[in-house]
Design a protein around this motif. Structure first.
Motif, mmCIF file in Angstrom:
data_model
loop_
_atom_site.group_PDB
_atom_site.id
_atom_site.type_symbol
_atom_site.label_atom_id
_atom_site.label_comp_id
_atom_site.label_asym_id
_atom_site.label_seq_id
_atom_site.Cartn_x
_atom_site.Cartn_y
_atom_site.Cartn_z
ATOM 1 N N GLN A 169 10.172 5.701 -1.885
ATOM 2 C CA GLN A 169 9.517 7.005 -1.765
ATOM 3 C C GLN A 169 8.307 7.086 -2.686
ATOM 4 N N LYS A 173 5.700 4.908 -1.086
ATOM 5 C CA LYS A 173 5.223 5.498 0.165
ATOM 6 C C LYS A 173 4.138 6.518 -0.145
ATOM 7 N N ASN A 210 0.349 6.064 0.778
ATOM 8 C CA ASN A 210 0.209 6.999 1.905
ATOM 9 C C ASN A 210 0.676 6.348 3.207
ATOM 10 N N GLY A 214 2.704 5.703 6.643
ATOM 11 C CA GLY A 214 2.931 6.606 7.755
ATOM 12 C C GLY A 214 4.399 6.784 8.090
ATOM 13 N N ALA A 215 4.631 7.463 9.198
ATOM 14 C CA ALA A 215 5.991 7.779 9.628
ATOM 15 C C ALA A 215 6.785 6.537 9.981
ATOM 16 N N GLU A 216 6.092 5.422 10.260
ATOM 17 C CA GLU A 216 6.817 4.189 10.604
ATOM 18 C C GLU A 216 7.646 3.668 9.430
ATOM 19 N N GLN A 258 10.234 4.375 6.640
ATOM 20 C CA GLN A 258 11.263 5.307 6.191
ATOM 21 C C GLN A 258 11.819 4.860 4.837
#
Length: 286
Positions: free
Chosen positions: A101, A104, A108, A110-112, A114
């Motif tokens: 996290q 991430k 930055n 993306g949604a890909e 997790q």
């Protein structure tokens, strides 16, 4: 059962990788493997990983696990490539989602992507036991260098990642995101509470002077001689030393590319619409 241990040293990143195996059963685990990466060209190679593959195939070993002690900041992991070539399950500590996290956000992503640890096949909890053929491994939480560091124990051998180095080098830095010098001290003392003859295997060596590269110490040697954390050094003294020292250290050369790959269990980010894979360089972010 005492493990058989084969050592592989990468002189570019000063990283030591290991193949741990049971000689009779023919099963093995790989610990902290390296993917060769040229930061000037952005090109990767598999020379270091192929050396491991050659050894494993020469011994006719079955890979059960590809183990990461943490999300490394100083080399890229070849775990994904090795899994494709040899099989086995990738694994890291169960606290890796917190690191994912953090980064991430830094990159930055993306949604890909997790931040849930699903990029790895297995997440170990503290004290979890697992099999490598007839060997029994144990995961040991050793946070501090990062919040999610693990060590792996097989009988009298513990692979300690970046918690400690050889006695004349000292201990790992604790200033990466989520790092904590106080936690690091407590993790080190946890390791140093093992019997004096316990063998400790390093992930890196940065030898002072002209000393040859080494990777194996013992609890007794570290307690007597580690320049940062030998017996008699209090927690507060260590924290003061580690905090002051960390302010003088530059960022590792490969931290930006390596973290993006290592939080993905050695996989590259997905290719963009032109078919090219990109690694991001955030400006003024670290």
């Amino acid at each position: 059962m005492r493990p058989e241990i084969q050592v592989f040293f990468d002189p570019v990143t000063w990283t030591i990788s290991y193949v741990v195996f049971d000689k009779s059963g023919g099963h093995c685990a790989i610990i902290d493997p390296v993917l060769d990466y040229d930061p000037k060209s952005g090109r990767t190679k598999h020379h270091s990983a192929d050396v491991l593959i050659k050894f494993i195939r020469s011994k006719e070993l079955t890979v059960d696990w590809i183990l990461e002690t943490h999300a490394h900041a100083d080399h890229l992991s070849s775990a994904h490539y090795l899994k494709q070539e040899l099989g086995g399950k990738t694994a890291i500590g169960k606290l890796i989602p917190g690191m994912q996290q953090v980064f991430k956000n830094v990159f930055n992503l993306g949604a890909e992507f997790q931040p849930d640890g699903s990029q790895f096949d297995h997440l170990f909890d503290d004290g979890d036991r697992f099999k490598v053929g007839e060997l029994v491994g144990k995961a040991i939480f050793v946070p501090g260098h990062t919040p999610a560091d693990l060590a792996f124990q097989f009988d009298d051998a513990i692979f300690i990642g970046d918690t400690m180095f050889m006695p004349d080098v000292g201990t790992a830095r604790a200033d990466f995101p989520g790092g904590d010098a106080r936690q690091l001290y407590r993790s080190i003392r946890k390791l140093l509470d093992y019997p004096p003859e316990t063998r400790l295997f390093m992930c890196h060596d940065y030898p002072p002077g002209d000393r040859p590269v080494q990777w194996e110490s013992t609890v007794a040697e570290e307690r007597a001689h580690n320049i940062h954390v030998h017996d008699g050094i209090s927690e507060d003294e260590f924290v003061a030393m580690r905090t002051a020292r960390d302010t003088t250290l530059g960022m590792p050369v490969l931290i930006l590319p390596s973290i993006q790959v290592n939080i993905r269990a050695g996989q590259m980010p997905p290719a963009e619409d032109n078919g090219t894979v990109y690694l991001k360089i955030p400006v003024n972010a670290l």
